[in-house]
Design a protein around this motif. Structure first.
Motif, PDB file in Angstrom:
ATOM      1  N   GLU A  40     -24.390 -21.682  25.939  1.00  0.00           N
ATOM      2  CA  GLU A  40     -23.081 -21.135  25.633  1.00  0.00           C
ATOM      3  C   GLU A  40     -23.202 -19.635  25.474  1.00  0.00           C
ATOM      4  N   HIS A 210     -22.356 -22.406  31.724  1.00  0.00           N
ATOM      5  CA  HIS A 210     -22.086 -22.985  30.408  1.00  0.00           C
ATOM      6  C   HIS A 210     -21.550 -24.398  30.578  1.00  0.00           C
ATOM      7  N   ILE A 240     -28.350 -36.545  31.369  1.00  0.00           N
ATOM      8  CA  ILE A 240     -26.949 -36.946  31.306  1.00  0.00           C
ATOM      9  C   ILE A 240     -26.818 -38.353  30.713  1.00  0.00           C
ATOM     10  N   TYR A 247     -28.206 -31.314  20.121  1.00  0.00           N
ATOM     11  CA  TYR A 247     -27.307 -30.331  20.737  1.00  0.00           C
ATOM     12  C   TYR A 247     -26.856 -30.802  22.117  1.00  0.00           C
ATOM     13  N   LEU A 250     -24.324 -33.419  21.747  1.00  0.00           N
ATOM     14  CA  LEU A 250     -23.006 -32.877  21.433  1.00  0.00           C
ATOM     15  C   LEU A 250     -22.325 -32.376  22.709  1.00  0.00           C
ATOM     16  N   LEU A 251     -23.105 -31.645  23.530  1.00  0.00           N
ATOM     17  CA  LEU A 251     -22.543 -31.114  24.771  1.00  0.00           C
ATOM     18  C   LEU A 251     -21.977 -32.227  25.636  1.00  0.00           C
ATOM     19  N   ILE A 252     -22.734 -33.311  25.754  1.00  0.00           N
ATOM     20  CA  ILE A 252     -22.308 -34.383  26.642  1.00  0.00           C
ATOM     21  C   ILE A 252     -21.156 -35.172  26.063  1.00  0.00           C
ATOM     22  N   SER A 254     -18.940 -33.937  24.320  1.00  0.00           N
ATOM     23  CA  SER A 254     -17.769 -33.056  24.308  1.00  0.00           C
ATOM     24  C   SER A 254     -16.969 -33.107  25.587  1.00  0.00           C
ATOM     25  N   ILE A 255     -17.423 -33.879  26.570  1.00  0.00           N
ATOM     26  CA  ILE A 255     -16.676 -33.966  27.820  1.00  0.00           C
ATOM     27  C   ILE A 255     -15.769 -35.183  27.750  1.00  0.00           C
ATOM     28  N   ASN A 266     -15.333 -35.468  16.297  1.00  0.00           N
ATOM     29  CA  ASN A 266     -15.309 -34.349  15.373  1.00  0.00           C
ATOM     30  C   ASN A 266     -16.513 -33.456  15.622  1.00  0.00           C
ATOM     31  N   VAL A 267     -16.241 -32.198  15.746  1.00  0.00           N
ATOM     32  CA  VAL A 267     -17.312 -31.261  16.061  1.00  0.00           C
ATOM     33  C   VAL A 267     -17.532 -30.339  14.881  1.00  0.00           C
ATOM     34  N   LYS A 268     -18.778 -30.245  14.462  1.00  0.00           N
ATOM     35  CA  LYS A 268     -19.104 -29.297  13.399  1.00  0.00           C
ATOM     36  C   LYS A 268     -19.217 -27.912  14.005  1.00  0.00           C
ATOM     37  N   GLU A 269     -18.683 -26.938  13.306  1.00  0.00           N
ATOM     38  CA  GLU A 269     -18.784 -25.579  13.829  1.00  0.00           C
ATOM     39  C   GLU A 269     -19.900 -24.823  13.131  1.00  0.00           C
ATOM     40  N   ASP A 270     -20.303 -23.800  13.830  1.00  0.00           N
ATOM     41  CA  ASP A 270     -21.372 -22.966  13.333  1.00  0.00           C
ATOM     42  C   ASP A 270     -20.849 -22.126  12.177  1.00  0.00           C
ATOM     43  N   ARG A 283     -25.336 -27.390  12.392  1.00  0.00           N
ATOM     44  CA  ARG A 283     -24.334 -28.249  13.037  1.00  0.00           C
ATOM     45  C   ARG A 283     -24.852 -29.659  13.298  1.00  0.00           C
TER      46      ARG A 283
ATOM     47  N   ASP B 186     -16.408 -21.837  24.238  1.00  0.00           N
ATOM     48  CA  ASP B 186     -17.629 -22.580  24.528  1.00  0.00           C
ATOM     49  C   ASP B 186     -17.411 -24.083  24.531  1.00  0.00           C
ATOM     50  N   ALA B 187     -18.107 -24.756  25.444  1.00  0.00           N
ATOM     51  CA  ALA B 187     -17.893 -26.190  25.645  1.00  0.00           C
ATOM     52  C   ALA B 187     -18.034 -26.993  24.356  1.00  0.00           C
ATOM     53  N   SER B 188     -19.021 -26.668  23.530  1.00  0.00           N
ATOM     54  CA  SER B 188     -19.256 -27.509  22.356  1.00  0.00           C
ATOM     55  C   SER B 188     -18.237 -27.243  21.260  1.00  0.00           C
ATOM     56  N   LEU B 189     -17.404 -26.213  21.406  1.00  0.00           N
ATOM     57  CA  LEU B 189     -16.415 -25.920  20.377  1.00  0.00           C
ATOM     58  C   LEU B 189     -15.010 -26.350  20.787  1.00  0.00           C
ATOM     59  N   LEU B 191     -13.544 -29.255  21.713  1.00  0.00           N
ATOM     60  CA  LEU B 191     -12.899 -30.422  21.118  1.00  0.00           C
ATOM     61  C   LEU B 191     -12.455 -30.136  19.696  1.00  0.00           C
ATOM     62  N   GLY B 192     -13.274 -29.380  18.970  1.00  0.00           N
ATOM     63  CA  GLY B 192     -12.925 -29.029  17.597  1.00  0.00           C
ATOM     64  C   GLY B 192     -11.606 -28.280  17.555  1.00  0.00           C
ATOM     65  N   ASN B 195      -8.749 -30.602  18.348  1.00  0.00           N
ATOM     66  CA  ASN B 195      -8.448 -31.428  17.173  1.00  0.00           C
ATOM     67  C   ASN B 195      -7.543 -30.686  16.210  1.00  0.00           C
ATOM     68  N   TYR B 220      -7.482 -35.658  26.666  1.00  0.00           N
ATOM     69  CA  TYR B 220      -7.953 -35.702  25.280  1.00  0.00           C
ATOM     70  C   TYR B 220      -6.826 -35.284  24.337  1.00  0.00           C
ATOM     71  N   ILE B 266     -17.923 -37.544  34.036  1.00  0.00           N
ATOM     72  CA  ILE B 266     -19.273 -37.963  33.679  1.00  0.00           C
ATOM     73  C   ILE B 266     -19.660 -39.256  34.400  1.00  0.00           C
ATOM     74  N   LEU B 269     -20.363 -38.539  38.759  1.00  0.00           N
ATOM     75  CA  LEU B 269     -21.089 -37.313  39.108  1.00  0.00           C
ATOM     76  C   LEU B 269     -21.580 -37.284  40.547  1.00  0.00           C
TER      77      LEU B 269
END
Lengths: 315, 325
Positions: A40, A210, A240, A247, A250-252, A254-255, A266-270, A283, B186-189, B191-192, B195, B220, B266, B269
């Motif tokens: 990222e 990213h 995959i 981590y 989480l990335l996977i 998140s799709i 639910n995603v924890k933020e930094d 996280r 960023d991808a990992s943020l 969904l948060g 939400n 989503y 996913i 692919l």
């Protein structure tokens, strides 16, 4: 082995503040392989690419490591020698490369400049070569070569840049976010193009992005980075299907899927500034006492992973 | 009553490309009609250049339509300005796409959020302070006290976008247009952020227009809100309209089908994707998708198809009838 990066570290220092952008990163690249580097913003992925092609400018500094290309260390060799390899054997498609073309010269002149500076002076051969490349990337040479960059769409400019990077028949192309500014349709076309130049011409590719879903479609191997550290390195399919590092998990997750059931995630933020320990600690759901220490890289199921969860026990 | 209504809105950009006397007309939007009720979610899908952002700009009043009218609470916002304009500009807000260029770099979070509050309300110092904390709490920038004195460059992309959301919520809007709110995050943020956005929408019963090019993201968000009328636009025209799940499981328009097919997922692919022609040329007559459509017929080149079908799912395509109108 085409390229071997070992223990590469890059820092940026401003006064007494030091940012460790890339930390002890190692990977190998075989001939004909597509390696996807995922990270990222702030993960050090672009810095890593710049370090390989010696484009780190002060206040950045390479503090350790070697980059061995065909047995020679790119970082050690005299700059003149390196210049001969750059573009001829290793070429680079920069980030936001649709804006990297010189706006006041035609597309053909951009090719000519690169050719000239590497002693490719045969005008007729060059014309032919350039036309051939334009056809390969799916553009009409008669029309596009005499156009200026502003007359092309984003996707077309990106394809011009890819054609330009192939002008001197390189063996390795480093692409930094080649599709991220494009829409779905163009992404799809560029990915197909990259796949075909890799398969047909056996050009190795380092693809930095990213977007894990994007790169997973073409990469043989994935290399996941977070805050300057390698988190996981393995075959695309394995990662995959069964991501090991939290981590990557989480990335996977998140799709959101295109079909089927959707779950709330639910995603924890930094929240904290990274000082020491595992870079993902604040996280991570699986964090335990040990994570206050920086995890080592373990070999697990044929993959490299930086996480204490995969520490071999009783070995 | 509908909160907002677009009636036959067209936005035309002109340039002098066609010689001195003849100006070339470019339809960014062509005859778009849309109803937005209270507590509604409208998802807008389309590729770049389709007119998604122009539609968003028309809704919030940053772009005056060339033809057609924008009705807010029963008043035409461009013709009955005195009656409605002030209310309209306050109650309809935009969440922009790019969190890196839409926040002033020389102002702190506190100053950024204070400006709109002071513009629209008379608040005492304590009330202002309370409202700021409330806003930051709502977008989950917590603890709020830590953020008040920070500058945007000290925040991550996700946090900046949260601040953008807080800014548009500060004036108690009724309708929020979110233009690709997570594309630059960023991808990992992502969904948060989605939400939080959905939570706010559901809690405040806001109407929302969610613009995106990414079907999984739309899907989503749809599931967080539990409903969502979707419009698919291509070449400035609405080509299909309906409930998102219904539209995805049973797409009518060839463009919607192509869009779904080329979206990576996913679980597909390595599936070979169908060839899709790329062509950004605009047509003057007929169906906007005729240059890329595999089923193109004669009539598609002559006459523009109109939206037909039931209220819950409508399509503008001659494959589904409508020739003998």
């Amino acid at each position: 082995m085409l390229l071997e990066v070992s223990d590469l570290s890059v820092i940026y220092s401003a006064g007494n503040k030091v940012v460790r952008a890339v930390n002890n990163v190692s990977f190998d690249l075989e001939k004909g392989e597509v390696l996807g580097i995922i990270g990222e913003s702030g993960s050090g992925k672009s810095t890593l690419a710049n370090a390989i092609i010696r484009a780190i400018k002060p206040p950045g500094k390479i503090v350790s490591g070697r980059v061995i290309y065909k047995g020679k260390d790119l970082l050690e060799m005299p700059y003149d020698e390196f210049r001969k390899i750059m573009w001829k054997e290793i070429s680079y498609v920069p980030q936001a490369s649709q804006n990297a073309l010189n706006p006041v010269i035609t597309v053909y002149d951009s090719f000519k400049y690169v050719a000239d500076s590497h002693g490719f002076n045969d005008e007729k051969a060059l014309r032919e070569k350039v036309s051939e490349l334009m056809k390969l990337v799916g553009l009409d040479p008669k029309r596009v070569l005499n156009m200026y960059p502003f007359q092309l769409s984003g996707g077309m400019r990106q394809r011009v840049m890819i054609a330009l990077s192939m002008l001197l028949d390189p063996e390795l192309i480093i692409m930094d976010e080649p599709t991220s500014a494009l829409d779905m349709l163009n992404q799809e076309l560029i990915l197909k193009l990259i796949k075909s130049i890799n398969k047909e011409m056996q050009i190795s590719i380092i693809y930095i992005t990213h977007d894990i879903l994007n790169v997973a479609q073409i990469a043989d191997r994935l290399f996941v980075m977070y805050k300057g550290y390698m988190m996981e390195d393995g075959k695309t399919e394995d990662i995959i299907k069964d991501p090991l590092n939290p981590y990557t998990q989480l990335l996977i997750s998140s799709i959101p899927p295109l079909k089927g059931e959707i779950k709330n995630i639910n995603v924890k933020e930094d929240t904290s500034y990274y000082v020491s320990g595992c870079p993902f600690l604040s996280r991570c759901d699986h964090a335990f006492e040990r994570c206050k220490e920086l995890p080592s890289v373990f070999l697990y199921k044929n993959r490299k992973v930086r996480c204490w969860l995969y520490e071999p026990h009783g070995a | 009553m509908n909160l907002m209504e677009l009636r036959g809105v067209s936005v035309i950009f002109e340039d002098r490309g066609g010689g001195f006397f003849k100006r070339r007309r470019f339809y960014a939007l062509k005859n778009v009609s849309l109803n937005i009720g209270e507590d509604d979610l409208i998802l807008v899908l389309g590729e770049s250049g389709a007119g998604k952002t122009t539609l968003g700009r028309v809704i919030v009043g940053l772009q005056k339509p060339t033809n057609g009218s924008v009705i807010y609470k029963g008043y035409d916002v461009w013709k009955q300005k005195r009656k409605i304009y002030a209310t309209y500009r306050r109650e309809v807000q935009l969440v922009p796409q790019d969190p890196y260029s839409t926040l002033p770099y020389n102002k702190t979070v506190k100053e950024i959020l204070e400006a709109p509050l002071k513009r629209w309300n008379k608040l005492s110092k304590q009330e202002l302070e309370k409202r700021l904390v409330e806003l930051l709490d709502m977008v989950r920038l917590s603890p709020p006290e830590d953020f008040l004195d920070k500058y945007p460059h000290q925040l991550s992309g996700g946090q900046r976008q949260r601040l953008n959301i807080a800014r548009s919520l500060s004036v108690d809007p009724k309708l929020v247009v979110a233009d690709e709110p997570v594309t630059m995050v960023d991808a990992s943020l992502r969904l948060g952020l989605l939400n939080t956005l959905a939570e706010i929408k559901n809690k405040l019963h806001l109407s929302m227009v969610f613009i995106t090019h990414d079907i999984p993201t739309a899907r989503y968000f749809y599931h967080l809100v539990k409903r969502g009328n979707t419009i698919v636009i291509f070449g400035g025209k609405v080509v299909e309209e309906g409930d998102l799940e219904e539209l995805l499981s049973n797409p009518y328009h060839p463009y919607t089908k192509d869009l779904i097919n080329i979206t990576p997922s996913i679980d597909n692919l390595y599936k070979e994707k169908p060839e899709v022609k790329i062509n950004y040329e605009r047509v003057d007559f007929g169906c906007p998708y005729q240059l890329r459509c595999p089923y193109v017929m004669d009539i598609c080149k002559k006459e523009e198809p109109q939206l037909i079908g039931t209220n819950s799912h409508r399509v503008a395509c001659y494959l589904y009838g409508g020739q003998n109108r």
